[in-house]
Design an enzyme around this catalytic site. Structure first.
Site, PDB file in Angstrom:
ATOM      1  N   GLY A 105     -17.942  -0.768  70.406  1.00  0.00           N
ATOM      2  CA  GLY A 105     -18.127  -0.477  68.985  1.00  0.00           C
ATOM      3  C   GLY A 105     -17.034  -0.938  68.040  1.00  0.00           C
ATOM      4  O   GLY A 105     -17.310  -1.251  66.885  1.00  0.00           O
ATOM      5  N   GLU A 148     -10.654   2.650  67.179  1.00  0.00           N
ATOM      6  CA  GLU A 148     -11.986   3.132  67.559  1.00  0.00           C
ATOM      7  C   GLU A 148     -12.952   2.937  66.389  1.00  0.00           C
ATOM      8  O   GLU A 148     -12.534   2.876  65.226  1.00  0.00           O
ATOM      9  CB  GLU A 148     -11.824   4.621  67.951  1.00  0.00           C
ATOM     10  CG  GLU A 148     -13.065   5.376  68.314  1.00  0.00           C
ATOM     11  CD  GLU A 148     -13.853   4.826  69.487  1.00  0.00           C
ATOM     12  OE1 GLU A 148     -14.211   3.640  69.442  1.00  0.00           O
ATOM     13  OE2 GLU A 148     -14.167   5.589  70.418  1.00  0.00           O
ATOM     14  N   ASP A 149     -14.229   2.834  66.698  1.00  0.00           N
ATOM     15  CA  ASP A 149     -15.210   2.675  65.610  1.00  0.00           C
ATOM     16  C   ASP A 149     -15.484   4.006  64.909  1.00  0.00           C
ATOM     17  O   ASP A 149     -15.470   4.089  63.689  1.00  0.00           O
ATOM     18  CB  ASP A 149     -16.524   2.035  66.120  1.00  0.00           C
ATOM     19  CG  ASP A 149     -17.169   2.786  67.294  1.00  0.00           C
ATOM     20  OD1 ASP A 149     -16.563   3.735  67.838  1.00  0.00           O
ATOM     21  OD2 ASP A 149     -18.291   2.403  67.677  1.00  0.00           O
ATOM     22  N   ASP A 168     -16.588  11.167  66.906  1.00  0.00           N
ATOM     23  CA  ASP A 168     -17.717  12.069  66.717  1.00  0.00           C
ATOM     24  C   ASP A 168     -17.345  13.404  67.383  1.00  0.00           C
ATOM     25  O   ASP A 168     -16.627  14.209  66.799  1.00  0.00           O
ATOM     26  CB  ASP A 168     -18.936  11.382  67.351  1.00  0.00           C
ATOM     27  CG  ASP A 168     -20.243  12.101  67.114  1.00  0.00           C
ATOM     28  OD1 ASP A 168     -20.439  12.646  66.039  1.00  0.00           O
ATOM     29  OD2 ASP A 168     -21.081  12.109  68.038  1.00  0.00           O
ATOM     30  N   PHE A 170     -26.509   9.384  61.759  1.00  0.00           N
ATOM     31  CA  PHE A 170     -26.243   8.352  62.767  1.00  0.00           C
ATOM     32  C   PHE A 170     -26.112   6.996  62.082  1.00  0.00           C
ATOM     33  O   PHE A 170     -27.063   6.476  61.506  1.00  0.00           O
ATOM     34  CB  PHE A 170     -27.317   8.329  63.853  1.00  0.00           C
ATOM     35  CG  PHE A 170     -26.832   7.594  65.066  1.00  0.00           C
ATOM     36  CD1 PHE A 170     -26.046   8.239  66.013  1.00  0.00           C
ATOM     37  CD2 PHE A 170     -27.103   6.248  65.224  1.00  0.00           C
ATOM     38  CE1 PHE A 170     -25.541   7.547  67.115  1.00  0.00           C
ATOM     39  CE2 PHE A 170     -26.615   5.550  66.324  1.00  0.00           C
ATOM     40  CZ  PHE A 170     -25.834   6.208  67.271  1.00  0.00           C
ATOM     41  N   ASP A 228     -23.644   0.718  66.812  1.00  0.00           N
ATOM     42  CA  ASP A 228     -24.982   0.338  67.271  1.00  0.00           C
ATOM     43  C   ASP A 228     -25.915   1.523  67.419  1.00  0.00           C
ATOM     44  O   ASP A 228     -25.491   2.678  67.499  1.00  0.00           O
ATOM     45  CB  ASP A 228     -24.881  -0.318  68.654  1.00  0.00           C
ATOM     46  CG  ASP A 228     -24.479   0.709  69.719  1.00  0.00           C
ATOM     47  OD1 ASP A 228     -23.461   1.389  69.532  1.00  0.00           O
ATOM     48  OD2 ASP A 228     -25.216   0.854  70.722  1.00  0.00           O
ATOM     49  N   ARG A 283     -25.379  -3.917  65.318  1.00  0.00           N
ATOM     50  CA  ARG A 283     -23.919  -3.975  65.158  1.00  0.00           C
ATOM     51  C   ARG A 283     -23.521  -5.017  64.116  1.00  0.00           C
ATOM     52  O   ARG A 283     -22.396  -5.032  63.638  1.00  0.00           O
ATOM     53  CB  ARG A 283     -23.251  -4.381  66.473  1.00  0.00           C
ATOM     54  CG  ARG A 283     -23.408  -3.390  67.605  1.00  0.00           C
ATOM     55  CD  ARG A 283     -22.468  -3.793  68.738  1.00  0.00           C
ATOM     56  NE  ARG A 283     -22.802  -3.167  70.007  1.00  0.00           N
ATOM     57  CZ  ARG A 283     -22.345  -1.975  70.400  1.00  0.00           C
ATOM     58  NH1 ARG A 283     -21.553  -1.288  69.631  1.00  0.00           N
ATOM     59  NH2 ARG A 283     -22.688  -1.486  71.582  1.00  0.00           N
TER      60      ARG A 283
HETATM   61  P1  IMP Z   1     -17.451  10.885  70.839  1.00  0.00           P
HETATM   62  O1  IMP Z   1     -16.962  10.706  72.219  1.00  0.00           O
HETATM   63  O2  IMP Z   1     -18.542  11.911  70.723  1.00  0.00           O
HETATM   64  O3  IMP Z   1     -16.352  11.105  69.807  1.00  0.00           O
HETATM   65  O4  IMP Z   1     -18.245   9.592  70.468  1.00  0.00           O
HETATM   66  C1  IMP Z   1     -17.655   8.466  70.155  1.00  0.00           C
HETATM   67  C2  IMP Z   1     -18.559   7.293  70.416  1.00  0.00           C
HETATM   68  O5  IMP Z   1     -19.956   7.586  70.221  1.00  0.00           O
HETATM   69  C3  IMP Z   1     -18.209   6.263  69.407  1.00  0.00           C
HETATM   70  O6  IMP Z   1     -17.187   5.423  69.869  1.00  0.00           O
HETATM   71  C4  IMP Z   1     -19.517   5.543  69.203  1.00  0.00           C
HETATM   72  O7  IMP Z   1     -19.618   4.493  70.129  1.00  0.00           O
HETATM   73  C5  IMP Z   1     -20.586   6.576  69.459  1.00  0.00           C
HETATM   74  N1  IMP Z   1     -21.083   7.147  68.187  1.00  0.00           N
HETATM   75  C6  IMP Z   1     -20.850   8.370  67.666  1.00  0.00           C
HETATM   76  N2  IMP Z   1     -21.456   8.543  66.488  1.00  0.00           N
HETATM   77  C7  IMP Z   1     -22.101   7.382  66.233  1.00  0.00           C
HETATM   78  C8  IMP Z   1     -22.888   6.907  65.127  1.00  0.00           C
HETATM   79  O8  IMP Z   1     -23.136   7.577  64.109  1.00  0.00           O
HETATM   80  N3  IMP Z   1     -23.372   5.635  65.239  1.00  0.00           N
HETATM   81  C9  IMP Z   1     -23.114   4.846  66.318  1.00  0.00           C
HETATM   82  N4  IMP Z   1     -22.369   5.237  67.354  1.00  0.00           N
HETATM   83  C10 IMP Z   1     -21.874   6.499  67.311  1.00  0.00           C
HETATM   84 MG    MG Z   2     -17.227   3.553  70.520  1.00  0.00          MG
END
Ligand code: IMP
Ligand code: MG
Length: 185
Positions: A50, A104-105, A108, A157, A164, A170
């Site tokens: 991402g 990081e992208d 979440d 989202f 993606d 993307r």
């Molecule tokens: P976490 O581990 O829950 O913090 O999730 C992080 C990863 O989930 C990110 O690096 C993204 O790849 C993916 N992600 C979380 N939210 C979104 C979103 O709104 N769109 C796309 N990818 C997301």
């Molecule tokens: Mg990611």
């Protein structure tokens, strides 16, 4: 400007962060990070897939020396976090005694960055900070506050600028929300 791409018209419902906003913010972040790391070398750890687009822009906005390394991290299938994080280290991964800036992208739940940070500390990184393009603070389940944040976004989202939905969308130079029918497919 963004609406000239017919694919955008077809799939995007709403733009959350425009290309112009991204360019301006990347420049500011690059300056801020370069000031903070003045006199040091940064080791940028790009969390793929991402963050490839954001990392490419942030790295070019730095005025301090930088090494670039990467890890692949995946925790998502569709739009729901599965709670389990897989991390694969890129070739030449060596963080010992380095000042690491994780790029990081989006943060979440925070689980991905928690897993990445754990590896970095176990492998002897000198310091670890996080620069995330987007943050969804409402969704956090583990305690984690990135030092550098591009934009806070609502609990929707998001796709584009590297983010993606099932490996698609993307490619957009902005961040948007898909039309509902694309999330249902
Ligand atoms: P976490 O581990 O829950 O913090 O999730 C992080 C990863 O989930 C990110 O690096 C993204 O790849 C993916 N992600 C979380 N939210 C979104 C979103 O709104 N769109 C796309 N990818 C997301
Ligand atoms: Mg990611």
């Amino acid at each position: 400007m963004e609406n000239k791409n017919p694919l955008v018209e077809e799939v995007i419902d709403e733009i959350l962060v425009s290309e112009e906003q991204i360019k301006a913010r990347v420049k500011e972040l690059g300056e801020e990070i370069s000031r903070d790391y003045s006199g040091r070398e940064i080791c940028v750890l790009t969390v793929l897939t991402g963050s490839f687009m954001f990392a490419a822009d942030i790295i070019r906005a730095l005025s301090v020396p930088a090494r670039v390394m990467c890890v692949f991290a995946s925790s998502y299938e569709g739009t729901e976090s599965v709670g389990k994080v897989d991390i694969i280290k890129g070739k030449g991964f060596n963080v010992k005694d380095k000042d690491i800036l994780i790029v990081e992208d989006i943060v979440d739940t925070g689980r991905t960055l928690q897993a990445v940070s754990k590896i970095l500390l176990e492998e002897g990184a000198k310091s670890v900070e996080v620069c995330t393009f987007l943050d969804k603070p409402e969704r956090r389940v583990v305690e984690l506050s990135p030092k550098y944040i591009g934009f806070n976004i609502p609990n929707k989202f998001a796709v584009g600028y590297g983010l993606d939905y099932d490996h698609r969308f993307r490619q957009f130079p902005f961040v948007g929300v898909l039309k509902p029918e694309f999330y249902e497919k």
